[in-house]
Design a protein around this motif. Structure first.
Motif, PDB file in Angstrom:
ATOM      1  N   ALA A 128      19.219 -16.288 -59.353  1.00  0.00           N
ATOM      2  CA  ALA A 128      18.949 -15.744 -60.543  1.00  0.00           C
ATOM      3  C   ALA A 128      19.255 -16.001 -61.797  1.00  0.00           C
ATOM      4  CB  ALA A 128      19.098 -13.963 -59.999  1.00  0.00           C
ATOM      5  N   PRO A 129      18.717 -15.625 -62.988  1.00  0.00           N
ATOM      6  CA  PRO A 129      19.029 -16.088 -64.157  1.00  0.00           C
ATOM      7  C   PRO A 129      20.390 -15.191 -64.506  1.00  0.00           C
ATOM      8  CG  PRO A 129      16.808 -15.896 -64.306  1.00  0.00           C
ATOM      9  CD  PRO A 129      17.348 -15.289 -62.819  1.00  0.00           C
ATOM     10  N   CYS A 130      21.509 -15.691 -65.295  1.00  0.00           N
ATOM     11  CA  CYS A 130      22.832 -14.942 -65.606  1.00  0.00           C
ATOM     12  C   CYS A 130      23.438 -14.476 -64.230  1.00  0.00           C
ATOM     13  CB  CYS A 130      22.398 -13.827 -66.477  1.00  0.00           C
ATOM     14  SG  CYS A 130      21.519 -14.068 -67.863  1.00  0.00           S
ATOM     15  N   ALA A 131      23.317 -15.087 -62.940  1.00  0.00           N
ATOM     16  CA  ALA A 131      24.086 -14.905 -62.018  1.00  0.00           C
ATOM     17  C   ALA A 131      25.488 -15.356 -62.422  1.00  0.00           C
ATOM     18  CB  ALA A 131      23.693 -15.455 -60.821  1.00  0.00           C
ATOM     19  N   SER A 132      26.660 -14.663 -61.876  1.00  0.00           N
ATOM     20  CA  SER A 132      27.922 -14.995 -61.738  1.00  0.00           C
ATOM     21  C   SER A 132      28.621 -15.391 -60.331  1.00  0.00           C
ATOM     22  CB  SER A 132      28.806 -13.949 -62.607  1.00  0.00           C
ATOM     23  OG  SER A 132      28.660 -12.949 -61.685  1.00  0.00           O
ATOM     24  N   ASP A 138      33.117 -17.225 -54.064  1.00  0.00           N
ATOM     25  CA  ASP A 138      34.381 -18.133 -54.332  1.00  0.00           C
ATOM     26  C   ASP A 138      35.329 -18.348 -53.248  1.00  0.00           C
ATOM     27  OD1 ASP A 138      35.968 -19.976 -56.000  1.00  0.00           O
ATOM     28  OD2 ASP A 138      37.139 -17.986 -56.877  1.00  0.00           O
ATOM     29  N   ALA A 139      35.680 -17.243 -52.602  1.00  0.00           N
ATOM     30  CA  ALA A 139      36.428 -17.394 -51.265  1.00  0.00           C
ATOM     31  C   ALA A 139      35.804 -18.019 -50.055  1.00  0.00           C
ATOM     32  CB  ALA A 139      36.897 -15.688 -50.856  1.00  0.00           C
ATOM     33  N   LEU A 140      34.472 -17.889 -49.983  1.00  0.00           N
ATOM     34  CA  LEU A 140      33.601 -18.722 -49.106  1.00  0.00           C
ATOM     35  C   LEU A 140      33.623 -20.221 -49.180  1.00  0.00           C
ATOM     36  CD1 LEU A 140      30.258 -17.254 -47.893  1.00  0.00           C
ATOM     37  CD2 LEU A 140      30.581 -19.775 -48.478  1.00  0.00           C
ATOM     38  N   TRP A 141      33.521 -20.454 -50.439  1.00  0.00           N
ATOM     39  CA  TRP A 141      33.273 -21.864 -50.661  1.00  0.00           C
ATOM     40  C   TRP A 141      34.876 -22.419 -50.478  1.00  0.00           C
ATOM     41  CZ3 TRP A 141      29.852 -21.969 -55.643  1.00  0.00           C
ATOM     42  CH2 TRP A 141      28.539 -21.934 -55.350  1.00  0.00           C
ATOM     43  N   ALA A 142      35.822 -21.903 -50.875  1.00  0.00           N
ATOM     44  CA  ALA A 142      37.094 -22.157 -50.836  1.00  0.00           C
ATOM     45  C   ALA A 142      37.637 -22.030 -49.296  1.00  0.00           C
ATOM     46  CB  ALA A 142      37.991 -21.380 -51.582  1.00  0.00           C
ATOM     47  N   ALA A 143      36.898 -21.641 -48.349  1.00  0.00           N
ATOM     48  CA  ALA A 143      37.639 -21.195 -46.634  1.00  0.00           C
ATOM     49  C   ALA A 143      38.037 -22.568 -46.391  1.00  0.00           C
ATOM     50  CB  ALA A 143      36.520 -20.768 -45.942  1.00  0.00           C
ATOM     51  N   ALA A 189      36.758 -26.404 -57.189  1.00  0.00           N
ATOM     52  CA  ALA A 189      37.268 -25.537 -58.315  1.00  0.00           C
ATOM     53  C   ALA A 189      37.252 -26.433 -59.521  1.00  0.00           C
ATOM     54  CB  ALA A 189      38.624 -24.849 -58.030  1.00  0.00           C
ATOM     55  N   PRO A 190      36.834 -25.532 -60.584  1.00  0.00           N
ATOM     56  CA  PRO A 190      36.386 -24.218 -60.808  1.00  0.00           C
ATOM     57  C   PRO A 190      35.039 -24.022 -60.393  1.00  0.00           C
ATOM     58  CG  PRO A 190      36.315 -25.467 -63.063  1.00  0.00           C
ATOM     59  CD  PRO A 190      36.865 -26.446 -61.993  1.00  0.00           C
ATOM     60  N   ARG A 191      34.808 -23.079 -59.666  1.00  0.00           N
ATOM     61  CA  ARG A 191      33.473 -23.006 -58.689  1.00  0.00           C
ATOM     62  C   ARG A 191      32.273 -22.280 -59.535  1.00  0.00           C
ATOM     63  NH1 ARG A 191      37.613 -22.454 -55.118  1.00  0.00           N
ATOM     64  NH2 ARG A 191      37.831 -24.066 -53.978  1.00  0.00           N
ATOM     65  N   ALA A 192      32.672 -21.662 -60.542  1.00  0.00           N
ATOM     66  CA  ALA A 192      31.425 -21.098 -61.536  1.00  0.00           C
ATOM     67  C   ALA A 192      30.639 -21.870 -62.148  1.00  0.00           C
ATOM     68  CB  ALA A 192      31.908 -20.372 -62.767  1.00  0.00           C
ATOM     69  N   ARG A 193      30.825 -23.118 -62.225  1.00  0.00           N
ATOM     70  CA  ARG A 193      29.726 -24.186 -62.578  1.00  0.00           C
ATOM     71  C   ARG A 193      28.735 -24.516 -61.542  1.00  0.00           C
ATOM     72  NH1 ARG A 193      33.583 -29.618 -61.703  1.00  0.00           N
ATOM     73  NH2 ARG A 193      35.200 -28.794 -60.248  1.00  0.00           N
ATOM     74  N   TRP A 194      29.455 -24.300 -60.181  1.00  0.00           N
ATOM     75  CA  TRP A 194      28.318 -24.555 -59.046  1.00  0.00           C
ATOM     76  C   TRP A 194      27.104 -23.346 -59.111  1.00  0.00           C
ATOM     77  CZ3 TRP A 194      29.144 -29.123 -59.160  1.00  0.00           C
ATOM     78  CH2 TRP A 194      30.404 -29.869 -59.219  1.00  0.00           C
ATOM     79  N   VAL A 195      27.447 -22.219 -59.552  1.00  0.00           N
ATOM     80  CA  VAL A 195      26.813 -21.187 -59.560  1.00  0.00           C
ATOM     81  C   VAL A 195      25.766 -21.544 -60.758  1.00  0.00           C
ATOM     82  CG1 VAL A 195      26.259 -18.722 -59.999  1.00  0.00           C
ATOM     83  CG2 VAL A 195      28.351 -19.335 -58.230  1.00  0.00           C
ATOM     84  N   ALA A 196      26.203 -21.899 -61.826  1.00  0.00           N
ATOM     85  CA  ALA A 196      25.140 -22.366 -62.616  1.00  0.00           C
ATOM     86  C   ALA A 196      24.311 -23.397 -62.547  1.00  0.00           C
ATOM     87  CB  ALA A 196      26.198 -22.748 -64.023  1.00  0.00           C
ATOM     88  N   ASP A 197      24.695 -24.378 -61.781  1.00  0.00           N
ATOM     89  CA  ASP A 197      23.932 -25.438 -61.029  1.00  0.00           C
ATOM     90  C   ASP A 197      22.819 -25.033 -60.310  1.00  0.00           C
ATOM     91  OD1 ASP A 197      23.390 -28.341 -60.327  1.00  0.00           O
ATOM     92  OD2 ASP A 197      23.493 -27.490 -58.541  1.00  0.00           O
ATOM     93  N   LEU A 198      23.150 -23.760 -59.721  1.00  0.00           N
ATOM     94  CA  LEU A 198      21.948 -23.164 -58.889  1.00  0.00           C
ATOM     95  C   LEU A 198      21.249 -22.016 -59.520  1.00  0.00           C
ATOM     96  CD1 LEU A 198      24.254 -23.156 -55.717  1.00  0.00           C
ATOM     97  CD2 LEU A 198      22.015 -24.475 -55.671  1.00  0.00           C
ATOM     98  N   THR A 199      21.419 -21.862 -60.719  1.00  0.00           N
ATOM     99  CA  THR A 199      20.679 -20.730 -61.358  1.00  0.00           C
ATOM    100  C   THR A 199      19.295 -21.144 -62.130  1.00  0.00           C
ATOM    101  OG1 THR A 199      22.804 -19.766 -62.026  1.00  0.00           O
ATOM    102  CG2 THR A 199      20.858 -19.352 -63.487  1.00  0.00           C
ATOM    103  N   LEU A 200      18.273 -20.535 -61.692  1.00  0.00           N
ATOM    104  CA  LEU A 200      17.026 -21.189 -62.300  1.00  0.00           C
ATOM    105  C   LEU A 200      16.662 -20.319 -63.399  1.00  0.00           C
ATOM    106  CD1 LEU A 200      15.024 -20.884 -58.809  1.00  0.00           C
ATOM    107  CD2 LEU A 200      16.166 -23.042 -59.981  1.00  0.00           C
TER     108      LEU A 200
END
Length: 269
Positions: A128-132, A138-143, A189-200
């Motif tokens: 989704a656009p503007c997702a964070s 974050d915890a799931l990706w770091a498990a 980490a930092p993992r916000a960039r991977w959410v941005a990569d998956l944002t359409l």
């Protein structure tokens, strides 16, 4: 008949689960450590086997499908792998069902290939656009690999604690350990960039011509409903939503019978 095999896709190996007969449906898994196509979708594929031909790949960096040399994965890699895979299997047109990260890939694929993708089901969708980055994602990706990391991850994915059994934890822990080396390259980490990569972007979503069904859990903490679904409802041209109450991030596991009926009806419409 259900079985797994490795398919050559443009010179690279892709491991797939296949089941059933009929119109083709591509099933794309999410991004949790230890996730595979078969682990995520086997039960669904077997339930749909009388009416559809399911194809559930390990996407690059997961299970038995390696990352391309020098790659960290990402939306372009996963989208770019999906269409040649289906072509290699002889499927010119197909529906796509994706979970979480896989839902973002499904929407990206539908935008890129409107002539091939007939329908999209986006479950617990990212994209989704503007997702964070949510704290639970974050915890799931770091498990960390192992039973403790597996148990914590499953508790974040599932609302019903009764589903976090010792057997489920052991199975996920083994899969996490087996895939740890490849997964370490995917979402550091930092993992916000991977959410941005998956944002359409909105412009990309507007190119999705196929009918889209969004399926979401009302208590999803990984991809919260309001932030993850409402922007997609606004941006997609042909879209509808089914929200499961008392449900976390994995409706197909928490409400399997209702999910399969919903999926079968939408694919057959």
């Amino acid at each position: 008949m259900t079985g797994t095999r490795t398919v050559d896709v443009d010179g690279a190996p892709v491991h797939v689960l296949e089941a059933g007969a009929g119109p083709a449906v591509l099933l794309l898994h999410g991004s949790g450590p230890g996730t595979t196509g078969a682990g995520a979708w086997r039960a669904t594929a077997e339930a749909l086997a009388p009416t559809v031909r399911s194809v559930a790949p390990d996407q690059a960096g997961f299970g038995r499908t390696p990352l391309p040399t020098g790659s960290r994965g990402g939306l372009d890699v996963w989208t770019g792998q999906a269409s040649p895979l289906m072509a290699a299997l002889g499927h010119g047109a197909y529906a796509v069902v994706g979970h979480s990260m896989g839902a973002a890939v499904a929407l990206s694929l539908a935008a890129a290939h409107p002539d091939r993708v007939s329908r999209v089901v986006a479950v617990g969708s990212m994209g989704a656009p503007c997702a964070s980055l949510s704290p639970d994602l974050d915890a799931l990706w770091a498990a960390p690999p192992g039973p403790a990391g597996a148990r914590d991850m499953l508790r974040r994915l599932l609302l019903d604690p009764a589903l976090v059994t010792d057997e489920a934890v052991a199975g996920r822990a083994a899969a996490m350990t087996a895939g740890a080396e490849a997964f370490a390259r995917l979402f550091p980490a930092p993992r916000a960039r991977w959410v941005a990569d998956l944002t359409l972007p909105v412009a990309t979503l507007a190119r999705v011509q196929a009918p889209v069904l969004l399926v979401h859990g009302a208590q999803d903490r990984v991809t919260p409903l309001v932030e993850s679904v409402l922007p997609l409802l606004e941006a997609l041209p042909d879209v509808r939503l089914h929200a499961f109450g008392r449900c976390g991030h994995v409706p197909q596991q928490e409400h399997p019978a209702a999910f399969r009926r919903l999926l079968a009806d939408f694919l057959a419409t």
